[in-house]
Design a protein around this motif. Structure first.
Motif, PDB file in Angstrom:
ATOM      1  N   THR A 126       6.862   1.463   3.278  1.00 31.07           N
ATOM      2  CA  THR A 126       7.307   1.700   4.640  1.00 31.07           C
ATOM      3  C   THR A 126       7.609   0.376   5.318  1.00 31.07           C
ATOM      4  O   THR A 126       6.840  -0.585   5.156  1.00 31.07           O
ATOM      5  N   VAL A 127       8.724   0.346   6.043  1.00 27.59           N
ATOM      6  CA  VAL A 127       8.991  -0.793   6.928  1.00 27.59           C
ATOM      7  C   VAL A 127       9.006  -0.249   8.350  1.00 27.59           C
ATOM      8  O   VAL A 127       9.702   0.702   8.677  1.00 27.59           O
ATOM      9  N   PHE A 128       8.173  -0.834   9.199  1.00 25.47           N
ATOM     10  CA  PHE A 128       7.999  -0.324  10.551  1.00 25.47           C
ATOM     11  C   PHE A 128       9.048  -0.923  11.481  1.00 25.47           C
ATOM     12  O   PHE A 128       9.772  -1.847  11.111  1.00 25.47           O
ATOM     13  N   SER A 129       9.113  -0.376  12.681  1.00 24.09           N
ATOM     14  CA  SER A 129      10.106  -0.840  13.649  1.00 24.09           C
ATOM     15  C   SER A 129       9.874  -2.291  14.019  1.00 24.09           C
ATOM     16  O   SER A 129      10.793  -2.985  14.456  1.00 24.09           O
ATOM     17  N   THR A 130       8.660  -2.766  13.842  1.00 17.91           N
ATOM     18  CA  THR A 130       8.394  -4.199  13.896  1.00 17.91           C
ATOM     19  C   THR A 130       8.694  -4.731  12.499  1.00 17.91           C
ATOM     20  O   THR A 130       7.928  -4.485  11.570  1.00 17.91           O
ATOM     21  N   PRO A 131       9.804  -5.423  12.301  1.00 15.59           N
ATOM     22  CA  PRO A 131      10.312  -5.699  10.944  1.00 15.59           C
ATOM     23  C   PRO A 131       9.341  -6.434  10.034  1.00 15.59           C
ATOM     24  O   PRO A 131       9.368  -6.251   8.829  1.00 15.59           O
ATOM     25  N   GLU A 132       8.471  -7.214  10.562  1.00 22.73           N
ATOM     26  CA  GLU A 132       7.573  -7.951   9.691  1.00 22.73           C
ATOM     27  C   GLU A 132       6.449  -7.080   9.154  1.00 22.73           C
ATOM     28  O   GLU A 132       5.724  -7.482   8.244  1.00 22.73           O
ATOM     29  N   LEU A 133       6.305  -5.907   9.689  1.00 22.91           N
ATOM     30  CA  LEU A 133       5.197  -5.047   9.297  1.00 22.91           C
ATOM     31  C   LEU A 133       5.661  -4.065   8.222  1.00 22.91           C
ATOM     32  O   LEU A 133       6.536  -3.236   8.442  1.00 22.91           O
ATOM     33  N   VAL A 134       5.079  -4.187   7.049  1.00 25.35           N
ATOM     34  CA  VAL A 134       5.427  -3.326   5.922  1.00 25.35           C
ATOM     35  C   VAL A 134       4.147  -2.846   5.252  1.00 25.35           C
ATOM     36  O   VAL A 134       3.076  -3.407   5.444  1.00 25.35           O
ATOM     37  N   ASN A 135       4.313  -1.790   4.450  1.00 27.08           N
ATOM     38  CA  ASN A 135       3.179  -1.244   3.725  1.00 27.08           C
ATOM     39  C   ASN A 135       3.664  -0.751   2.365  1.00 27.08           C
ATOM     40  O   ASN A 135       4.782  -0.233   2.254  1.00 27.08           O
ATOM     41  N   TYR A 136       2.824  -0.930   1.334  1.00 26.73           N
ATOM     42  CA  TYR A 136       3.202  -0.548  -0.024  1.00 26.73           C
ATOM     43  C   TYR A 136       2.110   0.276  -0.681  1.00 26.73           C
ATOM     44  O   TYR A 136       0.916   0.061  -0.427  1.00 26.73           O
ATOM     45  N   ALA A 179      12.988   3.016  14.651  1.00 24.85           N
ATOM     46  CA  ALA A 179      12.418   3.973  13.703  1.00 24.85           C
ATOM     47  C   ALA A 179      11.669   3.269  12.568  1.00 24.85           C
ATOM     48  O   ALA A 179      12.064   2.192  12.121  1.00 24.85           O
ATOM     49  N   ASP A 180      10.594   3.896  12.118  1.00 24.51           N
ATOM     50  CA  ASP A 180       9.937   3.493  10.880  1.00 24.51           C
ATOM     51  C   ASP A 180      10.689   4.167   9.728  1.00 24.51           C
ATOM     52  O   ASP A 180      11.020   5.347   9.802  1.00 24.51           O
ATOM     53  N   LEU A 181      10.957   3.404   8.679  1.00 23.71           N
ATOM     54  CA  LEU A 181      11.687   3.930   7.522  1.00 23.71           C
ATOM     55  C   LEU A 181      10.839   3.792   6.268  1.00 23.71           C
ATOM     56  O   LEU A 181      10.174   2.770   6.085  1.00 23.71           O
ATOM     57  N   SER A 182      10.892   4.796   5.416  1.00 20.76           N
ATOM     58  CA  SER A 182      10.080   4.791   4.204  1.00 20.76           C
ATOM     59  C   SER A 182      10.913   5.161   2.988  1.00 20.76           C
ATOM     60  O   SER A 182      11.926   5.851   3.097  1.00 20.76           O
ATOM     61  N   TRP A 183      10.432   4.707   1.845  1.00 17.77           N
ATOM     62  CA  TRP A 183      10.903   5.177   0.540  1.00 17.77           C
ATOM     63  C   TRP A 183       9.776   5.986  -0.093  1.00 17.77           C
ATOM     64  O   TRP A 183       8.631   5.535  -0.139  1.00 17.77           O
ATOM     65  N   TYR A 184      10.124   7.165  -0.562  1.00 14.43           N
ATOM     66  CA  TYR A 184       9.241   8.006  -1.348  1.00 14.43           C
ATOM     67  C   TYR A 184       9.862   8.166  -2.736  1.00 14.43           C
ATOM     68  O   TYR A 184      11.049   7.902  -2.934  1.00 14.43           O
ATOM     69  N   ARG A 185       9.063   8.643  -3.670  1.00 18.18           N
ATOM     70  CA  ARG A 185       9.597   8.967  -4.985  1.00 18.18           C
ATOM     71  C   ARG A 185       8.900  10.201  -5.542  1.00 18.18           C
ATOM     72  O   ARG A 185       7.754  10.504  -5.179  1.00 18.18           O
ATOM     73  N   GLN A 186       9.616  10.884  -6.410  1.00 17.87           N
ATOM     74  CA  GLN A 186       9.053  12.062  -7.063  1.00 17.87           C
ATOM     75  C   GLN A 186       9.434  12.031  -8.530  1.00 17.87           C
ATOM     76  O   GLN A 186      10.623  12.113  -8.881  1.00 17.87           O
ATOM     77  N   ALA A 187       8.415  11.894  -9.369  1.00 12.61           N
ATOM     78  CA  ALA A 187       8.619  11.902 -10.810  1.00 12.61           C
ATOM     79  C   ALA A 187       8.590  13.335 -11.320  1.00 12.61           C
ATOM     80  O   ALA A 187       8.012  14.223 -10.665  1.00 12.61           O
TER      81      ALA A 187
END
Length: 116
Positions: free
Chosen positions: A50-60, A32-40
């Motif tokens: 987001t951290v993708f199922s390929t662990p080295e692949l992330v996005n900010y 699974a791809d897992l993400s953190w969201y936030r709401q102010a």
């Protein structure tokens, strides 16, 4: 069923650090791809990282790049968000999120307050 449980929020001074964790269960975590969201307050929920199922692949999001680090532990079914150089504008409820079989799943969130 899919469960996501966040922890680690709290009050921190500007410039400080905080570590959020999300414990996942009920699905094949390693695929699974897992993400953190936030709401102010008064704002829409936004994607943080987001951290993708390929662990080295992330996005900010640009607003947290170079300050936050997302990582996953497939052995413990956890995803972590290391937050450094925190700013008052990082104050928000932070949510863990995943998509499984077309359905969106959210944790209940953990509050992060950055204030002196």
């Amino acid at each position: 069923q899919v469960q996501l449980v966040e922890s680690g929020g709290g009050l921190v001074q500007p410039g400080g650090s905080l570590r959020l964790s999300c414990a996942a269960s009920g699905f094949s975590f390693r695929y699974a791809d897992l993400s953190w969201y936030r709401q102010a307050p008064g704002k829409e929920r936004e994607l943080v990282a987001t951290v993708f199922s390929t662990p080295e692949l992330v996005n900010y999001a640009d607003s947290v790049k170079d300050r936050f680090i997302i990582s996953r532990d497939n052995a413990k079914n956890t995803v972590t968000l290391e937050m450094n150089s925190l700013k008052p504008e990082d104050t928000a409820v932070y949510y863990c999120h995943t998509i499984r079989l077309g359905g969106h799943y959210w944790g209940k969130g953990t509050l992060v307050t950055v204030s002196s």
